[in-house]
Enzyme design. Sequence first.
Site, PDB file in Angstrom:
ATOM      1  N   LYS A 133      84.482  29.506  49.347  1.00  0.00           N
ATOM      2  CA  LYS A 133      85.293  29.676  48.142  1.00  0.00           C
ATOM      3  C   LYS A 133      84.531  30.442  47.059  1.00  0.00           C
ATOM      4  O   LYS A 133      85.048  31.405  46.493  1.00  0.00           O
ATOM      5  CB  LYS A 133      85.756  28.301  47.611  1.00  0.00           C
ATOM      6  CG  LYS A 133      86.636  27.557  48.611  1.00  0.00           C
ATOM      7  CD  LYS A 133      87.119  26.225  48.092  1.00  0.00           C
ATOM      8  CE  LYS A 133      86.049  25.165  48.007  1.00  0.00           C
ATOM      9  NZ  LYS A 133      85.418  24.806  49.291  1.00  0.00           N
ATOM     10  N   THR A 134      83.283  30.017  46.801  1.00  0.00           N
ATOM     11  CA  THR A 134      82.484  30.699  45.779  1.00  0.00           C
ATOM     12  C   THR A 134      82.221  32.151  46.200  1.00  0.00           C
ATOM     13  O   THR A 134      82.294  33.072  45.388  1.00  0.00           O
ATOM     14  CB  THR A 134      81.131  29.962  45.603  1.00  0.00           C
ATOM     15  OG1 THR A 134      81.412  28.587  45.423  1.00  0.00           O
ATOM     16  CG2 THR A 134      80.366  30.486  44.419  1.00  0.00           C
TER      17      THR A 134
HETATM   18  P1  ADP Z   1      82.138  26.925  49.031  1.00  0.00           P
HETATM   19  O1  ADP Z   1      82.201  27.550  47.666  1.00  0.00           O
HETATM   20  O2  ADP Z   1      83.488  26.884  49.715  1.00  0.00           O
HETATM   21  O3  ADP Z   1      81.467  25.580  49.048  1.00  0.00           O
HETATM   22  P2  ADP Z   1      80.340  29.137  49.601  1.00  0.00           P
HETATM   23  O4  ADP Z   1      81.195  30.282  49.185  1.00  0.00           O
HETATM   24  O5  ADP Z   1      79.253  28.748  48.668  1.00  0.00           O
HETATM   25  O6  ADP Z   1      81.248  27.857  49.961  1.00  0.00           O
HETATM   26  O7  ADP Z   1      79.753  29.490  51.062  1.00  0.00           O
HETATM   27  C1  ADP Z   1      78.601  28.897  51.597  1.00  0.00           C
HETATM   28  C2  ADP Z   1      77.753  29.914  52.342  1.00  0.00           C
HETATM   29  O8  ADP Z   1      78.401  30.209  53.565  1.00  0.00           O
HETATM   30  C3  ADP Z   1      77.596  31.251  51.611  1.00  0.00           C
HETATM   31  O9  ADP Z   1      76.371  31.377  50.991  1.00  0.00           O
HETATM   32  C4  ADP Z   1      77.700  32.303  52.685  1.00  0.00           C
HETATM   33  O10 ADP Z   1      76.404  32.676  53.100  1.00  0.00           O
HETATM   34  C5  ADP Z   1      78.374  31.606  53.822  1.00  0.00           C
HETATM   35  N1  ADP Z   1      79.761  32.082  54.010  1.00  0.00           N
HETATM   36  C6  ADP Z   1      80.861  31.498  53.513  1.00  0.00           C
HETATM   37  N2  ADP Z   1      81.981  32.125  53.939  1.00  0.00           N
HETATM   38  C7  ADP Z   1      81.565  33.130  54.714  1.00  0.00           C
HETATM   39  C8  ADP Z   1      82.259  34.141  55.462  1.00  0.00           C
HETATM   40  N3  ADP Z   1      83.596  34.193  55.477  1.00  0.00           N
HETATM   41  N4  ADP Z   1      81.534  35.023  56.156  1.00  0.00           N
HETATM   42  C9  ADP Z   1      80.180  34.942  56.158  1.00  0.00           C
HETATM   43  N5  ADP Z   1      79.459  34.009  55.492  1.00  0.00           N
HETATM   44  C10 ADP Z   1      80.148  33.113  54.772  1.00  0.00           C
END
Ligand code: ADP
Length: 344
Positions: free
Chosen positions: A66-67
């Site tokens: 999401k982030t």
């Molecule tokens: P959330 O905000 O949903 O908790 P993040 O956006 O922080 O998750 O994602 C966590 C990690 O996973 C990121 O640092 C990134 O490296 C990896 N990641 C997330 N989504 C993807 C994607 N679609 N493709 C590649 N890496 C991803």
Amino acid sequence: MNDRIVSGNLNDEDSYSEGGLRPRRLTDYVGQDKVKENLIIAMAAAKQRGEPLDHVLLYGPPGLGKTTLASIIASEMEANIRITAGPAVERPGDMASLLTQVKAGDILFIDEIHRLGKVVEEILYPAMEDFSLSWVMGKGLQAQSINLKVEPFTLVGATTRYSMLSAPLRDRFGTVYRLDYYDQNAMESIVKRSAGIMNLEIDHGGIAEIARRSRGTPRVANRLLRRVRDFAQVRADGRATQQVSSEALGLLEVDHLGLDEIDHRLLATIAEKYDGGPVGIETLAASTGEESDTLMDVYEPYLIQLGFLNRTPRGRTLTRSAYEHLGITIPARFIKAQSSMWDK
Ligand code: ADP
């Protein structure tokens, strides 16, 4: 419990090392194809009209991206992003100050948006709707009502709990996207990409093994990959083969479906103490020593996705496949249910 190896929640080591692994452009963002396609259209349309993108709400379990997606939206829209989180915006004045600082076209990202207080949340409504701000400062005779304009901006909200969002807030988002757990193919691409960035020598067997045990969650994949890299370096010749990856993850007690000791304990508690359920979440929290929020956000969604757990109005129940996975004798009622099906 954020230090659990297969938790999607962010821990300190992740925040330190995620920077380099985070995809920066939509083309590097693996999977979530429907969300990406819709976003591409919405972003192109907004750009053509010279307007900011409609407010976006992203929801799904932690660690699914999401982030990352919020920062990608900012770079694709060539906009600046300001990042905050629900619990960090404590008072209405904090929210007002955030909103007055945003510049035209900026992205304001609020993580854990379901944790905003009600009064703070109410400041957001007119800001989202017609870019205006009105709140009362001070109390009693000194109270002063303040009305301001804010620059047209895009709010990107993220939450792990869609159901905890108030209806008025939900309604003010132009688009709502649900992020799903990634399938094996997508997880393999993510593991391969991250291994490349980490300069880890890995073969297809190693990639597939890590992908399989990562609970469909990129953050978990990146974390397991770091552990496998350590293991390969110290106990093998630095190459992450299937055998090496499997040994490394076995040592961490992450089973072939990505379940760890706590998942096993949770499932076994329902099976043994509560006869397969139904059992309420608070009772489960008390008997496993985990917080009910963590159970609901982190553990349950994946166990439900695997088909091991059902959420019923009376509580959580185990399925037959959960008993099979645990290697516990399957209760007679499952066997009866099945034979009566065959009898028909
Ligand atoms: P959330 O905000 O949903 O908790 P993040 O956006 O922080 O998750 O994602 C966590 C990690 O996973 C990121 O640092 C990134 O490296 C990896 N990641 C997330 N989504 C993807 C994607 N679609 N493709 C590649 N890496 C991803």
